[in-house]
Design a protein around this motif. Sequence first.
Motif, PDB file in Angstrom:
ATOM      1  N   GLU A  67       0.742  -1.336  -0.014  1.00  0.00           N
ATOM      2  CA  GLU A  67       0.101   0.064   0.024  1.00  0.00           C
ATOM      3  C   GLU A  67       0.903   1.296  -0.092  1.00  0.00           C
ATOM      4  OE1 GLU A  67      -3.249   2.779   1.915  1.00  0.00           O
ATOM      5  OE2 GLU A  67      -1.874   1.662   3.223  1.00  0.00           O
ATOM      6  N   THR A  68       1.949   1.384   0.686  1.00  0.00           N
ATOM      7  CA  THR A  68       2.710   2.616   0.825  1.00  0.00           C
ATOM      8  C   THR A  68       3.528   2.607  -0.421  1.00  0.00           C
ATOM      9  OG1 THR A  68       4.229   1.224   2.348  1.00  0.00           O
ATOM     10  CG2 THR A  68       3.002   2.850   3.419  1.00  0.00           C
ATOM     11  N   LYS A  69       4.031   1.423  -0.763  1.00  0.00           N
ATOM     12  CA  LYS A  69       4.827   1.363  -2.053  1.00  0.00           C
ATOM     13  C   LYS A  69       4.090   2.152  -3.438  1.00  0.00           C
ATOM     14  CE  LYS A  69       7.616  -1.976  -4.842  1.00  0.00           C
ATOM     15  NZ  LYS A  69       9.133  -1.683  -4.135  1.00  0.00           N
ATOM     16  N   SER A  70       2.862   2.014  -3.486  1.00  0.00           N
ATOM     17  CA  SER A  70       2.197   2.603  -4.467  1.00  0.00           C
ATOM     18  C   SER A  70       2.463   4.202  -4.508  1.00  0.00           C
ATOM     19  CB  SER A  70       0.846   2.251  -4.702  1.00  0.00           C
ATOM     20  OG  SER A  70       0.178   2.492  -3.790  1.00  0.00           O
ATOM     21  N   GLY A 218      -2.003  14.118 -13.465  1.00  0.00           N
ATOM     22  CA  GLY A 218      -2.104  13.011 -13.878  1.00  0.00           C
ATOM     23  C   GLY A 218      -2.373  11.641 -12.980  1.00  0.00           C
ATOM     24  N   GLY A 219      -3.152  12.078 -12.106  1.00  0.00           N
ATOM     25  CA  GLY A 219      -3.505  10.812 -11.009  1.00  0.00           C
ATOM     26  C   GLY A 219      -2.921  10.674  -9.827  1.00  0.00           C
ATOM     27  N   GLU A 220      -2.124  11.868  -9.797  1.00  0.00           N
ATOM     28  CA  GLU A 220      -1.275  11.805  -8.265  1.00  0.00           C
ATOM     29  C   GLU A 220      -2.008  12.971  -7.265  1.00  0.00           C
ATOM     30  OE1 GLU A 220       2.963  12.417  -8.442  1.00  0.00           O
ATOM     31  OE2 GLU A 220       3.286  11.320 -10.048  1.00  0.00           O
ATOM     32  N   LEU A 221      -1.945  12.293  -5.947  1.00  0.00           N
ATOM     33  CA  LEU A 221      -2.677  13.216  -4.972  1.00  0.00           C
ATOM     34  C   LEU A 221      -2.303  12.571  -3.686  1.00  0.00           C
ATOM     35  CD1 LEU A 221      -4.736  15.651  -4.073  1.00  0.00           C
ATOM     36  CD2 LEU A 221      -6.521  13.757  -4.142  1.00  0.00           C
ATOM     37  N   THR A 222      -1.823  13.337  -2.655  1.00  0.00           N
ATOM     38  CA  THR A 222      -1.919  12.856  -1.088  1.00  0.00           C
ATOM     39  C   THR A 222      -2.668  13.893  -0.518  1.00  0.00           C
ATOM     40  OG1 THR A 222       0.496  11.996  -1.362  1.00  0.00           O
ATOM     41  CG2 THR A 222      -0.434  12.576   0.793  1.00  0.00           C
ATOM     42  N   LEU A 223      -3.748  13.314   0.194  1.00  0.00           N
ATOM     43  CA  LEU A 223      -4.490  13.966   0.955  1.00  0.00           C
ATOM     44  C   LEU A 223      -4.338  13.825   2.422  1.00  0.00           C
ATOM     45  CD1 LEU A 223      -7.055  15.819   1.644  1.00  0.00           C
ATOM     46  CD2 LEU A 223      -8.441  13.670   1.030  1.00  0.00           C
ATOM     47  N   PHE A 238     -17.214  16.511   4.241  1.00  0.00           N
ATOM     48  CA  PHE A 238     -17.914  16.142   2.516  1.00  0.00           C
ATOM     49  C   PHE A 238     -16.709  15.371   1.829  1.00  0.00           C
ATOM     50  CE2 PHE A 238     -20.958  19.473   3.924  1.00  0.00           C
ATOM     51  CZ  PHE A 238     -21.822  19.178   3.047  1.00  0.00           C
ATOM     52  N   TYR A 239     -15.456  15.168   2.429  1.00  0.00           N
ATOM     53  CA  TYR A 239     -14.454  14.335   1.823  1.00  0.00           C
ATOM     54  C   TYR A 239     -15.058  13.102   1.402  1.00  0.00           C
ATOM     55  CZ  TYR A 239     -13.200  11.059   5.301  1.00  0.00           C
ATOM     56  OH  TYR A 239     -13.290   9.968   6.283  1.00  0.00           O
ATOM     57  N   ARG A 240     -16.280  12.635   2.300  1.00  0.00           N
ATOM     58  CA  ARG A 240     -16.584  11.454   1.734  1.00  0.00           C
ATOM     59  C   ARG A 240     -17.349  11.225   0.385  1.00  0.00           C
ATOM     60  NH1 ARG A 240     -18.505  12.416   7.157  1.00  0.00           N
ATOM     61  NH2 ARG A 240     -17.295  11.308   8.780  1.00  0.00           N
ATOM     62  N   VAL A 241     -17.810  12.352  -0.005  1.00  0.00           N
ATOM     63  CA  VAL A 241     -18.583  12.565  -0.996  1.00  0.00           C
ATOM     64  C   VAL A 241     -17.670  12.278  -2.360  1.00  0.00           C
ATOM     65  CG1 VAL A 241     -19.726  14.148  -2.876  1.00  0.00           C
ATOM     66  CG2 VAL A 241     -20.485  14.205  -0.298  1.00  0.00           C
ATOM     67  N   GLY A 242     -16.399  12.880  -2.376  1.00  0.00           N
ATOM     68  CA  GLY A 242     -15.515  12.953  -3.457  1.00  0.00           C
ATOM     69  C   GLY A 242     -14.808  11.175  -3.297  1.00  0.00           C
ATOM     70  N   LEU A 243     -14.720  10.568  -2.293  1.00  0.00           N
ATOM     71  CA  LEU A 243     -14.411   9.005  -2.026  1.00  0.00           C
ATOM     72  C   LEU A 243     -15.567   8.412  -2.793  1.00  0.00           C
ATOM     73  CD1 LEU A 243     -12.965   8.272   1.531  1.00  0.00           C
ATOM     74  CD2 LEU A 243     -12.200   7.757  -0.609  1.00  0.00           C
ATOM     75  N   GLU A 244     -16.783   8.739  -2.506  1.00  0.00           N
ATOM     76  CA  GLU A 244     -18.035   7.660  -3.002  1.00  0.00           C
ATOM     77  C   GLU A 244     -18.125   7.893  -4.335  1.00  0.00           C
ATOM     78  OE1 GLU A 244     -21.507   8.888  -0.769  1.00  0.00           O
ATOM     79  OE2 GLU A 244     -20.580   8.065   1.143  1.00  0.00           O
ATOM     80  N   LEU A 245     -17.580   9.185  -5.051  1.00  0.00           N
ATOM     81  CA  LEU A 245     -17.717   9.300  -6.534  1.00  0.00           C
ATOM     82  C   LEU A 245     -16.520   8.895  -7.276  1.00  0.00           C
ATOM     83  CD1 LEU A 245     -19.498  12.815  -6.741  1.00  0.00           C
ATOM     84  CD2 LEU A 245     -20.544  10.564  -7.256  1.00  0.00           C
ATOM     85  N   GLY A 246     -15.731   8.452  -6.544  1.00  0.00           N
ATOM     86  CA  GLY A 246     -14.435   8.037  -7.000  1.00  0.00           C
ATOM     87  C   GLY A 246     -13.477   8.846  -7.433  1.00  0.00           C
ATOM     88  N   LEU A 247     -13.338  10.274  -7.070  1.00  0.00           N
ATOM     89  CA  LEU A 247     -12.803  11.440  -7.510  1.00  0.00           C
ATOM     90  C   LEU A 247     -11.474  11.133  -6.691  1.00  0.00           C
ATOM     91  CD1 LEU A 247     -15.396  14.142  -7.681  1.00  0.00           C
ATOM     92  CD2 LEU A 247     -14.792  12.763  -9.487  1.00  0.00           C
ATOM     93  N   VAL A 248     -11.611  10.654  -5.612  1.00  0.00           N
ATOM     94  CA  VAL A 248     -10.452  10.456  -4.970  1.00  0.00           C
ATOM     95  C   VAL A 248     -10.174   9.046  -4.386  1.00  0.00           C
ATOM     96  CG1 VAL A 248      -9.303  11.044  -2.542  1.00  0.00           C
ATOM     97  CG2 VAL A 248     -10.352  12.974  -3.754  1.00  0.00           C
ATOM     98  N   ASP A 249      -9.019   8.486  -4.105  1.00  0.00           N
ATOM     99  CA  ASP A 249      -9.020   7.080  -3.708  1.00  0.00           C
ATOM    100  C   ASP A 249      -8.722   6.923  -2.368  1.00  0.00           C
ATOM    101  OD1 ASP A 249      -9.458   5.977  -6.378  1.00  0.00           O
ATOM    102  OD2 ASP A 249      -7.339   6.407  -6.866  1.00  0.00           O
ATOM    103  N   ARG A 250      -9.308   5.796  -1.658  1.00  0.00           N
ATOM    104  CA  ARG A 250      -8.800   5.661  -0.115  1.00  0.00           C
ATOM    105  C   ARG A 250      -7.175   5.581   0.164  1.00  0.00           C
ATOM    106  NH1 ARG A 250     -11.718   6.383   3.951  1.00  0.00           N
ATOM    107  NH2 ARG A 250     -13.538   5.186   3.118  1.00  0.00           N
ATOM    108  N   GLY A 251      -6.562   5.319  -1.023  1.00  0.00           N
ATOM    109  CA  GLY A 251      -5.277   4.811  -1.042  1.00  0.00           C
ATOM    110  C   GLY A 251      -4.388   6.545  -0.991  1.00  0.00           C
TER     111      GLY A 251
END
Length: 264
Positions: A67-70, A218-223, A238-251
């Motif tokens: 998980e951390t490797k990615s 290009g798909g990178e993000l740390t939150l 409201f961060y849960r909304v972005g997660l549910e819509l797949g705009l942000v990944d749990r990872g």
Amino acid sequence: GSSPTMQISPPKLLKDIAILRSTLQQYHPLIIEGHGSSRDKRNASLVSQRIVQSLHQRWYSSNSDSETKSHRDIKRPILLISQGDPLEPTGISAITNQVARDLGIYRCLVTLDEDIDPEHSIKADRDNVQYEVKYSRLIELLSEEDEGLVPRLENAIDLELEKMNERKQQQYEESMQNNNSIKNNEKHKTQFRPIADWYKDYAMLQEVTKSAMKIASGGELTLVHTVDEISDFSVTSFYRVGLELGLVDRGDIISYEAERNNLL
């Protein structure tokens, strides 16, 4: 002690979508979310220390855990994305400011357009800000990527606000039921107050910023979250909304308690 302010020229306003994209794709975006000073009275330097340690573990740790490797191979410079909070002694604006200093990185400031909130840009903290971008430009970037994305996000936020108001109404009614002295005394009755209208603007700002930054890079993000327990009636929730819509990944997310260490 805190390091001195990095002297830079006034922020570069990224008005053009092509320039916005070509600028942001050079960086790995870091976004920090948490409560303002009214809800968070902790020492911002201590919170920042802990966040910086979590970030180093995530980005540069030699741990071979998958998980951390990615998330470890960060090749680009980090750019901290701020969302216009005015500088206060504690809370999200103080923590964000301190993390930028502790990491020795610049920030990109996103502010609401004047027709949504005329004060937002004026009051924003611009310490270490290298780039600035208006909310409407990020909406444009998202719509260019997928024209259904912003309407889907707006609908999901409206729905979440409705649910929030229902929960708030329920809590209000329960507290009235449980408090007989108030129930029998009209002049002590408090009115039910629904969630303020401005919540939607700031929830949209929060989720649009994350989605747009992730797409532009290009798909990178740390939150990173600054608290263990995110208050139910807060914009941060409201961060849960972005997660549910797949705009942000749990990872993409580093939760405060997940990286617990001895700092706090």
